[in-house]
Design a protein around this motif. Structure first.
Motif, mmCIF file in Angstrom:
data_model
loop_
_atom_site.group_PDB
_atom_site.id
_atom_site.type_symbol
_atom_site.label_atom_id
_atom_site.label_comp_id
_atom_site.label_asym_id
_atom_site.label_seq_id
_atom_site.Cartn_x
_atom_site.Cartn_y
_atom_site.Cartn_z
ATOM 1 N N PRO A 192 -7.510 -6.978 8.490
ATOM 2 C CA PRO A 192 -8.264 -7.979 9.174
ATOM 3 C C PRO A 192 -8.397 -7.617 10.832
ATOM 4 O O PRO A 192 -7.522 -6.986 11.382
ATOM 5 C CB PRO A 192 -7.276 -9.179 9.257
ATOM 6 N N GLY A 193 -9.494 -7.728 11.270
ATOM 7 C CA GLY A 193 -9.773 -7.111 12.888
ATOM 8 C C GLY A 193 -10.324 -5.971 12.692
ATOM 9 O O GLY A 193 -10.738 -5.265 13.749
ATOM 10 N N GLY A 194 -10.678 -5.509 11.443
ATOM 11 C CA GLY A 194 -11.502 -4.124 11.443
ATOM 12 C C GLY A 194 -10.626 -2.977 11.712
ATOM 13 O O GLY A 194 -11.044 -1.794 11.907
ATOM 14 N N VAL A 195 -9.116 -3.259 11.289
ATOM 15 C CA VAL A 195 -8.320 -2.282 11.502
ATOM 16 C C VAL A 195 -8.436 -1.480 10.253
ATOM 17 O O VAL A 195 -8.221 -1.514 9.095
ATOM 18 C CB VAL A 195 -6.872 -2.753 11.257
ATOM 19 N N VAL A 196 -8.805 0.023 10.361
ATOM 20 C CA VAL A 196 -8.894 1.100 9.579
ATOM 21 C C VAL A 196 -7.426 1.405 8.819
ATOM 22 O O VAL A 196 -6.623 1.627 9.516
ATOM 23 C CB VAL A 196 -9.359 2.309 10.228
ATOM 24 N N THR A 197 -7.398 1.595 7.571
ATOM 25 C CA THR A 197 -6.226 1.699 6.795
ATOM 26 C C THR A 197 -6.258 3.099 6.226
ATOM 27 O O THR A 197 -5.554 4.134 6.495
ATOM 28 C CB THR A 197 -5.816 0.676 5.938
ATOM 29 N N GLU A 198 -7.080 3.219 5.221
ATOM 30 C CA GLU A 198 -7.499 4.070 4.354
ATOM 31 C C GLU A 198 -8.755 4.306 3.508
ATOM 32 O O GLU A 198 -9.402 3.192 3.475
ATOM 33 C CB GLU A 198 -6.387 4.409 3.382
ATOM 34 N N GLY A 199 -9.019 5.280 2.855
ATOM 35 C CA GLY A 199 -10.447 4.957 1.984
ATOM 36 C C GLY A 199 -9.804 4.696 0.612
ATOM 37 O O GLY A 199 -8.639 4.409 0.288
ATOM 38 N N SER A 200 -10.789 4.648 -0.021
ATOM 39 C CA SER A 200 -10.365 3.768 -1.505
ATOM 40 C C SER A 200 -9.945 4.929 -2.545
ATOM 41 O O SER A 200 -9.097 4.506 -3.201
ATOM 42 C CB SER A 200 -11.689 3.213 -2.161
ATOM 43 N N PRO A 238 0.922 -1.250 -0.006
ATOM 44 C CA PRO A 238 -0.059 0.091 -0.059
ATOM 45 C C PRO A 238 0.842 1.258 0.089
ATOM 46 O O PRO A 238 0.235 2.293 -0.226
ATOM 47 C CB PRO A 238 -0.691 -0.045 1.105
ATOM 48 N N HIS A 239 2.117 1.074 0.349
ATOM 49 C CA HIS A 239 2.917 2.562 0.367
ATOM 50 C C HIS A 239 3.336 2.981 -1.061
ATOM 51 O O HIS A 239 3.713 4.043 -1.348
ATOM 52 C CB HIS A 239 4.274 2.250 1.031
ATOM 53 N N ILE A 240 3.032 1.919 -2.080
ATOM 54 C CA ILE A 240 3.054 2.563 -3.516
ATOM 55 C C ILE A 240 1.845 2.855 -4.296
ATOM 56 O O ILE A 240 0.634 2.114 -4.236
ATOM 57 C CB ILE A 240 3.776 1.357 -4.388
ATOM 58 N N LYS A 241 1.682 4.177 -4.546
ATOM 59 C CA LYS A 241 0.594 4.537 -5.417
ATOM 60 C C LYS A 241 0.768 4.016 -6.802
ATOM 61 O O LYS A 241 1.327 4.396 -7.432
ATOM 62 C CB LYS A 241 0.663 6.212 -5.536
ATOM 63 N N ARG A 242 -0.198 3.117 -7.229
ATOM 64 C CA ARG A 242 -0.042 2.317 -8.269
ATOM 65 C C ARG A 242 -1.170 2.496 -9.231
ATOM 66 O O ARG A 242 -2.304 2.686 -8.648
ATOM 67 C CB ARG A 242 0.374 1.077 -8.019
#
Length: 264
Positions: free
Chosen positions: A160-168, A130-134
């Motif tokens: 997993p576990g409902g961990v929030v990461t980022e928006g689409s 996810p660190h790469i904008k692709r």
């Protein structure tokens, strides 16, 4: 007076793209990009964009993508399109058999995110690397479309576990009444997010990264999203409503506005 070229205007390797050139993004889709807003030939966070492109090119292709070269390509594309205000994307590809990154610059009309409060639908999806904008992330697009069909503005990606990461298509931040909180999880560090982080620190306003879960988002007083087009408040995540903190949005907007514009 220069007549702007039709949009989107595309250049590959510094010349206007031909039909043959466009086979590169069509058939060699493995690549990366950065997206920026240009105003009067200037960009906020330009160094961050250039670093992103070079780092991604080295990681994906084991090839550098020199910042000064990219700046020249952006200038050339803006001149070719006949504009100084634009939405610009710089892509990097490595077609089969090539030994250097092929840059593609696209120029479209300038854009700004609507400040209307957004609604987000949580989905169980975390991007690979996810660190790469692709380009061509199927899951990101798929879940974004599902969210829109369900009446939401975009998807909220969760591990997993409902961990929030980022928006689409955004980063997400929260306000606990004291600090701006960014989810401490694998996600792309967006340029606007990075500018806000550094700007808040310079202004002496608390900002931190810490784990956020869907179960815990109700503890926050407000939420917002950011991307290259700006900042907007969040009014809902699934069935949980958030009040719009007008003072917070005003402060974030000022910090973003204060970020310097640098000539490409």
């Amino acid at each position: 007076m220069t007549t702007p070229a039709p949009v989107p205007y595309v250049e590959i390797n510094g010349h206007r793209a031909t039909e043959e050139d466009l086979r590169i993004p069509a058939f060699a889709g493995f690549g990366h990009f950065t997206a920026m807003q240009v105003r009067d030939g200037k960009v906020q966070g330009l160094a961050l964009h250039l670093d992103r492109l070079d780092s991604a090119s080295r990681e994906l292709f084991d090839q550098p993508l020199a910042g000064e070269h990219v700046r020249g390509l952006i200038r050339h594309a803006l001149e070719g399109a006949g504009v100084r205000d634009a939405s610009v994307r710089v892509h990097g590809y490595l077609p089969p058999g090539d030994t250097a990154t092929t840059p593609m610059v696209t120029v479209r009309p300038p854009a700004r995110m609507s400040t209307e409060p957004k609604s987000l639908m949580s989905v169980p999806y975390a991007r690979t690397a996810p660190h790469i904008k692709r380009t061509s992330d199927f899951g990101q697009t798929y879940y974004g479309l599902l969210a829109e069909r369900a009446g939401f503005d975009q998807a909220l990606l969760t591990a997993p576990g409902g961990v929030v990461t980022e928006g689409s298509i955004t980063n997400i931040g929260f306000w606990d009444g004291t600090s701006v909180v960014w989810p401490d999880a694998p996600a792309l560090t967006g340029i606007t997010m990075a500018l806000l982080e550094s700007g808040l620190a310079q202004a002496g306003r608390p900002s931190e990264r810490r784990p956020v879960t869907l179960e815990g988002v109700g503890a926050f007083r407000a939420a917002f999203v950011t991307n290259s087009q700006g900042i907007a408040p969040v009014r809902r995540i699934d069935e949980l409503s958030f009040a719009v903190d007008e003072e917070l949005m005003k402060q974030l907007g000022q910090v973003h506005e204060d970020a310097p514009w640098v000539a490409v």
